[in-house]
Design a protein around this motif. Structure first.
Motif, PDB file in Angstrom:
ATOM      1  N   TYR A   1       0.846  -1.183  -0.055  1.00  0.00           N
ATOM      2  CA  TYR A   1      -0.167   0.076   0.055  1.00  0.00           C
ATOM      3  C   TYR A   1       0.844   1.202   0.058  1.00  0.00           C
ATOM      4  O   TYR A   1       2.136   1.150   0.095  1.00  0.00           O
ATOM      5  N   THR A   2       0.260   2.221  -0.147  1.00  0.00           N
ATOM      6  CA  THR A   2       1.011   3.677  -0.199  1.00  0.00           C
ATOM      7  C   THR A   2       1.401   3.919   1.014  1.00  0.00           C
ATOM      8  O   THR A   2       0.507   4.318   2.064  1.00  0.00           O
ATOM      9  N   TYR A   3       2.472   3.899   1.623  1.00  0.00           N
ATOM     10  CA  TYR A   3       3.018   4.011   2.865  1.00  0.00           C
ATOM     11  C   TYR A   3       2.601   5.471   3.587  1.00  0.00           C
ATOM     12  O   TYR A   3       2.170   5.478   4.713  1.00  0.00           O
ATOM     13  N   SER A   4       2.429   6.193   2.614  1.00  0.00           N
ATOM     14  CA  SER A   4       2.376   7.743   3.032  1.00  0.00           C
ATOM     15  C   SER A   4       0.964   7.959   3.584  1.00  0.00           C
ATOM     16  O   SER A   4       0.669   9.033   4.127  1.00  0.00           O
ATOM     17  N   ARG A   5       0.238   7.072   3.162  1.00  0.00           N
ATOM     18  CA  ARG A   5      -1.309   7.242   3.534  1.00  0.00           C
ATOM     19  C   ARG A   5      -1.609   6.981   4.948  1.00  0.00           C
ATOM     20  O   ARG A   5      -2.742   7.407   5.272  1.00  0.00           O
TER      21      ARG A   5
END
Length: 125
Positions: free
Chosen positions: A27-31
């Motif tokens: 997944y998009t880590y920064s989310r």
């Protein structure tokens, strides 16, 4: 598929240190924010520390303030929990987790996006 892989943990004497790592994928880590819960035998699960997408800690439990530090390396999609001055009451299973929104500052195990496999921390007196 979201996956969190933990490492670190182990057994130390009181006053010692340990460092946990949690690497995210899928997944998009920064989310999401990322952090740890812990659970000791016979006790309820509690949030320990979380770090936000901006890089600052969003939550530190009162019981570990001044002793535990949460950090991250975004280039590695990895968060770290540095645990110093460990006490026997820090003993338990530590679970990495991701969360979002208000649960980054008030972590609640019922509203976690993903869990790591858990790692045991044992502190002897």
């Amino acid at each position: 598929q979201v996956r969190l892989v933990e490492s670190g943990g182990g057994s130390v004497q009181a006053g010692g240190s340990l460092k946990l790592s949690c690497t995210a994928s899928g997944y998009t880590y920064s989310r999401y924010c990322m952090g740890w819960f812990r659970q000791a035998p016979g006790k309820e699960r509690e949030g320990v520390a979380f770090i936000g997408t901006g890089g600052g800690a969003t939550y530190i439990a009162d019981s570990v303030k001044g002793r535990f530090t949460v950090s991250q390396d975004k280039s590695k999609n990895t968060a770290y929990l540095q645990m110093n001055s460990l006490k026997p009451e820090d003993t338990g299973m530590y679970y990495c987790a991701t969360a979002s929104g208000g649960y980054c500052s008030q972590p609640d195990g019922r509203y976690v996006s993903a869990w790591g496999q858990g790692t045991q921390v044992t502190v002897s007196s």
